[in-house]
Design a protein around this motif. Structure first.
Motif, short mmCIF file in Angstrom:
data_model
loop_
_atom_site.label_atom_id
_atom_site.label_comp_id
_atom_site.label_asym_id
_atom_site.label_seq_id
_atom_site.Cartn_x
_atom_site.Cartn_y
_atom_site.Cartn_z
N GLN A 103 5.79 -16.28 -12.79
CA GLN A 103 5.89 -15.66 -11.49
C GLN A 103 5.66 -14.15 -11.61
O GLN A 103 6.18 -13.52 -12.53
CB GLN A 103 7.26 -15.93 -10.86
N VAL A 104 4.86 -13.62 -10.69
CA VAL A 104 4.58 -12.19 -10.64
C VAL A 104 5.19 -11.61 -9.38
O VAL A 104 5.05 -12.16 -8.29
CB VAL A 104 3.06 -11.93 -10.65
N GLN A 105 5.87 -10.50 -9.55
CA GLN A 105 6.43 -9.78 -8.42
C GLN A 105 5.72 -8.45 -8.26
O GLN A 105 5.52 -7.72 -9.24
CB GLN A 105 7.93 -9.56 -8.60
N LEU A 106 5.34 -8.13 -7.02
CA LEU A 106 4.62 -6.90 -6.72
C LEU A 106 5.36 -6.14 -5.63
O LEU A 106 5.74 -6.73 -4.62
CB LEU A 106 3.19 -7.22 -6.24
N VAL A 107 5.53 -4.85 -5.84
CA VAL A 107 6.23 -4.01 -4.87
C VAL A 107 5.40 -2.78 -4.59
O VAL A 107 5.17 -1.96 -5.49
CB VAL A 107 7.63 -3.61 -5.38
N GLU A 108 4.95 -2.64 -3.34
CA GLU A 108 4.17 -1.48 -2.93
C GLU A 108 5.07 -0.35 -2.45
O GLU A 108 6.18 -0.59 -1.96
CB GLU A 108 3.19 -1.84 -1.79
N SER A 109 4.57 0.87 -2.56
CA SER A 109 5.25 2.03 -2.04
C SER A 109 4.23 3.12 -1.73
O SER A 109 3.10 3.06 -2.19
CB SER A 109 6.31 2.55 -3.02
N GLY A 110 4.64 4.10 -0.95
CA GLY A 110 3.80 5.25 -0.69
C GLY A 110 3.18 5.31 0.69
O GLY A 110 2.51 6.30 1.02
N GLY A 111 3.37 4.29 1.51
CA GLY A 111 2.81 4.31 2.85
C GLY A 111 3.51 5.33 3.73
O GLY A 111 4.58 5.83 3.40
N GLY A 112 2.88 5.62 4.86
CA GLY A 112 3.47 6.57 5.79
C GLY A 112 2.49 7.00 6.86
O GLY A 112 1.46 6.37 7.06
N LEU A 113 2.82 8.08 7.53
CA LEU A 113 2.02 8.64 8.61
C LEU A 113 1.29 9.88 8.10
O LEU A 113 1.89 10.76 7.49
CB LEU A 113 2.90 8.99 9.79
N VAL A 114 -0.01 9.94 8.38
CA VAL A 114 -0.82 11.07 7.96
C VAL A 114 -1.86 11.37 9.02
O VAL A 114 -2.30 10.48 9.75
CB VAL A 114 -1.48 10.78 6.59
N GLN A 115 -2.25 12.63 9.14
CA GLN A 115 -3.29 13.02 10.08
C GLN A 115 -4.67 12.68 9.54
O GLN A 115 -4.89 12.61 8.33
CB GLN A 115 -3.21 14.51 10.37
N ALA A 116 -5.60 12.46 10.45
CA ALA A 116 -6.98 12.20 10.05
C ALA A 116 -7.49 13.33 9.16
O ALA A 116 -7.25 14.50 9.42
CB ALA A 116 -7.87 12.06 11.28
N GLY A 117 -8.18 12.94 8.09
CA GLY A 117 -8.66 13.90 7.11
C GLY A 117 -7.71 14.13 5.96
O GLY A 117 -8.10 14.75 4.96
N GLY A 118 -6.50 13.65 6.08
CA GLY A 118 -5.50 13.83 5.05
C GLY A 118 -5.57 12.77 3.98
O GLY A 118 -6.48 11.94 3.95
N SER A 119 -4.57 12.79 3.10
CA SER A 119 -4.55 11.89 1.95
C SER A 119 -3.20 11.22 1.80
O SER A 119 -2.16 11.76 2.20
CB SER A 119 -4.85 12.66 0.66
N LEU A 120 -3.22 10.05 1.19
CA LEU A 120 -2.03 9.32 0.80
C LEU A 120 -2.29 8.62 -0.52
O LEU A 120 -3.43 8.25 -0.81
CB LEU A 120 -1.63 8.26 1.84
N SER A 121 -1.24 8.43 -1.29
CA SER A 121 -1.32 7.68 -2.54
C SER A 121 -0.36 6.50 -2.49
O SER A 121 0.82 6.67 -2.24
CB SER A 121 -0.97 8.57 -3.73
N LEU A 122 -0.89 5.30 -2.71
CA LEU A 122 -0.09 4.10 -2.75
C LEU A 122 0.12 3.66 -4.19
O LEU A 122 -0.76 3.84 -5.04
CB LEU A 122 -0.76 2.97 -1.98
N SER A 123 1.27 3.07 -4.45
CA SER A 123 1.58 2.53 -5.77
C SER A 123 2.00 1.08 -5.64
O SER A 123 2.57 0.68 -4.63
CB SER A 123 2.69 3.33 -6.44
N CYS A 124 1.73 0.31 -6.68
CA CYS A 124 2.15 -1.08 -6.74
C CYS A 124 2.69 -1.35 -8.12
O CYS A 124 1.94 -1.30 -9.11
CB CYS A 124 0.98 -2.01 -6.42
N ALA A 125 3.97 -1.63 -8.20
CA ALA A 125 4.63 -1.93 -9.47
C ALA A 125 4.69 -3.44 -9.66
O ALA A 125 5.14 -4.17 -8.78
CB ALA A 125 6.03 -1.34 -9.50
N ALA A 126 4.23 -3.90 -10.82
CA ALA A 126 4.17 -5.33 -11.12
C ALA A 126 5.14 -5.70 -12.23
O ALA A 126 5.41 -4.92 -13.14
CB ALA A 126 2.75 -5.72 -11.54
N SER A 127 5.65 -6.92 -12.15
CA SER A 127 6.52 -7.44 -13.19
C SER A 127 6.34 -8.95 -13.29
O SER A 127 5.84 -9.59 -12.36
CB SER A 127 7.98 -7.10 -12.90
N GLY A 128 6.75 -9.53 -14.42
CA GLY A 128 6.75 -10.97 -14.56
C GLY A 128 5.70 -11.58 -15.47
O GLY A 128 5.78 -12.76 -15.78
#
Length: 124
Positions: A1-26
């Motif tokens: 079994q693999v578990q995946l947990v995302e993080s880093g989402g949010g609200l940003v203005q057009a033209g801006g940047s965001l970084s998402l992460s996904c931690a895996a285990s199992g």
């Protein structure tokens, strides 16, 4: 079994940047193709990006090519999605997915494990 947990989402203005992460285990992370998909309200889930277990091969959707970058750190069992020059049409729930012991694929049905998703909202 693999578990995946995302993080880093949010609200940003057009033209801006965001970084998402996904931690895996199992399981052995380095053997898994890791992908990002997204689903906007009222639309089907669509492919965004994927990187092979070795990190050598990567594919991107035409809509994000040149703006998004997928990377991974196998020592930390984590995959990332760097999103630059964001547009309102990028607004969606972003999902991390794993394809154990397989080459990278653009098809959602090819992935066996999924995270719960993280919301990304881009305002105009």
């Amino acid at each position: 079994q693999v578990q995946l947990v995302e993080s880093g989402g949010g609200l940003v203005q057009a033209g801006g940047s965001l970084s998402l992460s996904c931690a895996a285990s199992g399981r052995t992370f380095s053997s898994d193709a890791m992908g990002w998909f997204r689903q906007a309200p009222g639309k089907e889930r669509e492919f965004v990006a994927v990187r092979s277990g070795s990190g050598v091969i990567a594919y991107y959707a035409d809509s994000v090519k040149g703006r998004f970058t997928i990377s991974r750190d196998n020592a930390r069992n984590t995959v990332y999605l760097q999103m630059n020059s964001l547009k309102p049409e990028d607004t969606a729930v972003y999902y991390c997915a794993a394809r154990p012991n397989r080459l990278p694929s653009k098809g959602a049905r090819d992935y066996d494990y999924w995270g719960q998703g993280t919301q990304v909202t881009v305002s105009s």
